[in-house]
Design a protein around this motif. Structure first.
Motif, PDB file in Angstrom:
ATOM      1  N   SER A 119       0.831  -1.206   0.000  1.00  6.56           N
ATOM      2  CA  SER A 119       0.000   0.000   0.000  1.00  6.56           C
ATOM      3  C   SER A 119       0.867   1.258   0.000  1.00  6.56           C
ATOM      4  CB  SER A 119      -0.987  -0.026   1.175  1.00  6.56           C
ATOM      5  OG  SER A 119      -0.508   0.728   2.262  1.00  6.56           O
ATOM      6  N   LEU A 120       2.154   1.111   0.357  1.00  6.23           N
ATOM      7  CA  LEU A 120       3.071   2.251   0.292  1.00  6.23           C
ATOM      8  C   LEU A 120       3.765   2.330  -1.066  1.00  6.23           C
ATOM      9  CD1 LEU A 120       4.649   1.949   3.840  1.00  6.23           C
ATOM     10  CD2 LEU A 120       3.055   3.700   3.061  1.00  6.23           C
TER      11      LEU A 120
ATOM     12  N   ARG B  90      15.520  -7.906  16.421  1.00  4.87           N
ATOM     13  CA  ARG B  90      14.941  -7.155  15.312  1.00  4.87           C
ATOM     14  C   ARG B  90      13.610  -7.727  14.877  1.00  4.87           C
ATOM     15  NH1 ARG B  90      19.556  -6.995  10.994  1.00  4.87           N
ATOM     16  NH2 ARG B  90      18.198  -5.455  10.066  1.00  4.87           N
TER      17      ARG B  90
ATOM     18  N   ALA C 123      -2.532   4.493   0.354  1.00  2.00           N
ATOM     19  CA  ALA C 123      -1.838   4.144   1.593  1.00  2.00           C
ATOM     20  C   ALA C 123      -2.849   3.911   2.710  1.00  2.00           C
ATOM     21  CB  ALA C 123      -0.872   5.251   1.984  1.00  2.00           C
TER      22      ALA C 123
ATOM     23  N   LEU D 255       3.917  -1.178  11.523  1.00  2.00           N
ATOM     24  CA  LEU D 255       5.241  -0.594  11.301  1.00  2.00           C
ATOM     25  C   LEU D 255       6.208  -1.739  11.060  1.00  2.00           C
ATOM     26  CD1 LEU D 255       5.237   2.094  14.118  1.00  2.00           C
ATOM     27  CD2 LEU D 255       4.608   2.348  11.713  1.00  2.00           C
ATOM     28  N   PHE D 256       7.229  -1.484  10.232  1.00  2.00           N
ATOM     29  CA  PHE D 256       8.192  -2.546   9.944  1.00  2.00           C
ATOM     30  C   PHE D 256       9.107  -2.715  11.157  1.00  2.00           C
ATOM     31  CE2 PHE D 256       7.376  -0.621   5.634  1.00  2.00           C
ATOM     32  CZ  PHE D 256       6.403  -1.545   5.324  1.00  2.00           C
TER      33      PHE D 256
ATOM     34  N   HIS E 257      11.811  -4.299  11.753  1.00  2.00           N
ATOM     35  CA  HIS E 257      13.265  -4.369  11.620  1.00  2.00           C
ATOM     36  C   HIS E 257      13.857  -3.042  11.151  1.00  2.00           C
ATOM     37  CE1 HIS E 257      11.386  -5.215   7.845  1.00  2.00           C
ATOM     38  NE2 HIS E 257      12.520  -5.249   7.173  1.00  2.00           N
ATOM     39  N   MET E 258      13.058  -1.980  11.200  1.00  2.00           N
ATOM     40  CA  MET E 258      13.552  -0.679  10.755  1.00  2.00           C
ATOM     41  C   MET E 258      13.313   0.371  11.839  1.00  2.00           C
ATOM     42  SD  MET E 258      12.038  -0.523   6.908  1.00  2.00           S
ATOM     43  CE  MET E 258      12.101  -1.929   5.811  1.00  2.00           C
TER      44      MET E 258
ATOM     45  N   TYR F 101      10.499   4.407   3.696  1.00  5.39           N
ATOM     46  CA  TYR F 101      10.151   3.238   2.891  1.00  5.39           C
ATOM     47  C   TYR F 101       9.293   3.581   1.686  1.00  5.39           C
ATOM     48  CZ  TYR F 101       9.243  -1.547   1.638  1.00  5.39           C
ATOM     49  OH  TYR F 101       9.182  -2.721   0.956  1.00  5.39           O
ATOM     50  N   GLY F 102       8.213   4.318   1.939  1.00  2.00           N
ATOM     51  CA  GLY F 102       7.332   4.607   0.802  1.00  2.00           C
ATOM     52  C   GLY F 102       7.477   6.032   0.327  1.00  2.00           C
TER      53      GLY F 102
ATOM     54  N   ARG G 281       4.082   7.836   7.856  1.00  3.29           N
ATOM     55  CA  ARG G 281       4.595   6.927   6.834  1.00  3.29           C
ATOM     56  C   ARG G 281       3.647   6.887   5.637  1.00  3.29           C
ATOM     57  NH1 ARG G 281       5.249   0.526   7.948  1.00  3.29           N
ATOM     58  NH2 ARG G 281       2.979   0.704   7.891  1.00  3.29           N
ATOM     59  N   ALA G 282       2.349   6.853   5.928  1.00  3.94           N
ATOM     60  CA  ALA G 282       1.368   6.832   4.841  1.00  3.94           C
ATOM     61  C   ALA G 282       1.388   8.147   4.068  1.00  3.94           C
ATOM     62  CB  ALA G 282      -0.020   6.547   5.406  1.00  3.94           C
TER      63      ALA G 282
ATOM     64  N   ALA H 235       4.237   8.704   1.549  1.00  2.68           N
ATOM     65  CA  ALA H 235       4.136   7.995   0.266  1.00  2.68           C
ATOM     66  C   ALA H 235       3.379   8.830  -0.762  1.00  2.68           C
ATOM     67  CB  ALA H 235       3.462   6.645   0.463  1.00  2.68           C
TER      68      ALA H 235
END
Lengths: 233, 362
Positions: free
Chosen positions: A129-130, A227, B82, B90-91, B93-94, B102-103, B144-145, B148
């Motif tokens: 979606s991003l 992580r 988005a 949320l990711f 590992h980031m 990211y976007g 984040r949205a 993008a």
């Protein structure tokens, strides 16, 4: 006190490491593909595929070796094709690696599959979606999050390959410098009079190699562990 | 007629919940309102292309995303719709900064720095997402949205799981943000307050179907709207509720009160809070409205509106009196059956509706 290993013994140890490394690296793409299919896809025969992948874990290794001989032997289904391009697997270095890879595959698939199943596809949805296309999602979300599974899977397969005996001796034979890995060398030495000291040396060496591999994987797993996963809010 | 920003007919067979929903938005400020499990989130996923519609038609800003035959279909990553997910996603590992990158679309209307400042998350950038509080996570997910530079922003219950203080603050900030950035959005909620703050258009969703749409005022005055408010929003006390659009005029001459004008030209006085300007939707509970046949001279109630009885609806030991305020505005009062009998209320009768200022929420 043990005397230092003889050149022949070193050859067996180095060959073991080479065969196992080759088996692990060669199995990784297949292991990943199978784990992905089992974790993410829905298709008829999925349970059967899962069972077939697990088979080498539960049937006698000698049977796996025999099966490989049937398939890759001179008159085997794949054997003839390979012979046509000048490749021969039975009683060769490559054959030892193939046997070790097949025996390690179930453990590898299991570990990678578990780690893929633990990653929620929802994170990939969020990435989509991003604006991230499928390949980017794989590289930036799925693979990094599945990394601990890859490491565990690869290590288990490597360890299994180091200890492989039955399928290897059946399919690849006992050729020093070619297919005589440490377990096969130990077996051979036990058969010959006066080989006890050499057996002890090889046993200690394989212990050291196995321990080093385990420690390396523990260290890697600990580095990657924090992580993973978003804690509940 | 203005071209619709969003126009959709979505059909999907979920196990246990068939979905058939038609949506239209010309303002780009659409809310989907309905009880939990009504299929609102599924509608968002269908719009974003995360689920493939069985049949359906979807166009956004004049661009076809799904066509009726279901053959031509724009993949999710090309739609750039988005979603701010209820669980943020949320990711893990980031870092916060990497989540935002990211976007991030470099060609976006706003720079990333602007968005970060807008969302008030400057101090969080180097943090790992694991260390964030619920409210902080939501802000990062929203940023984040927005980064993008989406064609459409889809917000799925953005205040779920947040405490009251965080919700009030975030709602205020998000409203301002969406107004300033002019991003078309679809907002999903089962809280009427969220809908009234964010939306100009509402579509009611119940059991996988759209059961009413229009302005919040119209929709929530309808029978379906009244019923769903009771079913969906557990924070709303039982009984009828009226929604009236009001425009802020000025601080009134009486200290501590502000004046708001209804669409029929009448004024309401409301305890001043100084936070809101422009327009708002007032929620008036039926139980907070009382009726008088004559103009009440001696009363503490500040808001007295002339009205005409439109209909009477018995409700247990109560009667819900629907009042016509003129200019198409309606207000419902819930009074006891005893009072209704005593006042001898009949449709067409003129009277005065009284609303306590303290009971008004905008």
């Amino acid at each position: 006190m043990l005397a230092p290993p003889t050149p022949e013994e070193w050859t067996a140890v180095i060959l073991s490491l080479q065969v196992s490394a080759m088996a692990t690296l060669g199995a990784l793409p297949f292991g990943f593909f199978l784990a992905w299919a089992l974790a993410r896809w829905r298709f008829p025969g999925k349970t059967l595929l899962s069972a077939i992948v697990t088979l080498p874990l539960v049937i006698p290794p000698v049977v796996v070796g025999y099966g490989l001989l049937v398939l890759f032997g001179r008159n085997g289904f794949f054997g003839e094709t390979l012979a046509a391009i000048g490749m021969r697997l039975p009683f060769s270095w490559g054959g030892a690696a193939l046997a070790a890879a097949i025996m390690g595959l179930p453990l590898m698939v299991r570990a990678i599959r578990l780690s893929l199943e633990a990653i929620s596809p929802e994170l990939e949805e969020a990435a989509a979606s991003l604006g991230a296309p499928p390949f980017r999602r794989l590289l930036t979300i799925t693979l990094p999050l599945a990394a601990p599974g890859f490491i565990t899977g690869a290590l288990l397969a490597f360890a299994r390959a180091l200890g492989e005996f039955g399928a290897t001796i059946t399919f690849a034979g006992n050729v020093p410098g070619q297919t005589q890995t440490v377990p096969i060398a130990i077996y051979t030495l036990l058969q010959s009079p006066g080989g006890e000291i050499a057996v002890a040396r090889l046993a200690v060496l394989s212990l050291i190699v196995a321990l080093a591999a385990l420690l390396a994987s523990e260290w890697l797993a600990r580095r990657l562990a924090p992580r993973r996963g978003e804690p509940a809010s | 007629m203005t071209d619709p920003i969003l126009s959709a007919r979505l059909h999907h067979d979920l196990p246990g919940l068939p979905l058939d929903v038609t949506l239209n938005s010309t303002t780009g400020r659409l809310a989907l309102f309905g009880p939990s499990g009504a299929g609102k989130t599924t509608v968002l996923k269908l719009i974003a292309g995360l689920i493939r519609a069985r049949r359906g038609e979807l166009s956004v800003n004049g661009e076809a995303w799904d066509n009726p035959e279901g053959r031509k279909r724009l993949p999710a990553h090309k739609r750039r719709a988005a979603i701010v997910f209820q669980d943020n996603r949320l990711f893990p590992h980031m870092s916060v900064q990497k989540n935002l990158n990211y976007g991030h679309a470099a060609d976006g209307a706003r720079s990333l720095d602007d968005i970060i400042a807008f969302c008030g998350i400057e101090a969080l950038l180097e943090r790992s997402v694991h260390t964030l509080s619920g409210g902080e996570r939501k802000r990062v997910a929203i940023a984040r949205a927005l980064a993008a530079s989406p064609n459409l922003l889809l917000l799925d219950e953005p205040y779920a799981g947040l405490d009251r203080a965080s919700t009030t603050q975030l709602r205020h900030d998000l409203r301002r943000l969406l107004d300033e950035m002019e991003i078309p959005h679809v907002f999903v909620s089962h809280h009427i307050e969220d809908v009234l703050v964010h939306a100009s258009e509402v579509t009611l969703i119940n059991e996988g179907r759209d059961v009413g749409s229009g302005s919040p005022q119209e929709v929530f005055a309808s029978d379906a709207g009244q019923r769903l408010i009771g079913e969906a929003d557990e924070t709303v006390a039982a009984g009828p509720m009226s929604i009236l659009r009001a425009t802020h005029i000025k601080s009134s001459s009486i200290e501590g009160l502000e004046a708001w004008e209804l669409e029929n030209g009448r004024h309401l006085l409301l305890g001043a809070r100084g936070a809101r300007r422009g327009h708002c939707y007032m929620r008036i509970r039926g139980a907070d409205v009382s009726l008088s046949l004559t103009y009440p001279e001696d009363t503490s109630v500040l808001n007295v509106l002339p009205a005409e009885v439109a209909s009477l609806e018995p409700a247990g030991g109560f009667v819900d009196v629907r009042l016509d305020l003129g200019s198409g505005l309606f207000l419902t009062a819930r009074i006891t059956s005893y009072s209704a009998t005593k006042l001898r209320l009949t449709p067409g009768q003129s009277l005065h509706a009284m609303i306590k200022s303290a009971a008004l929420t905008g």
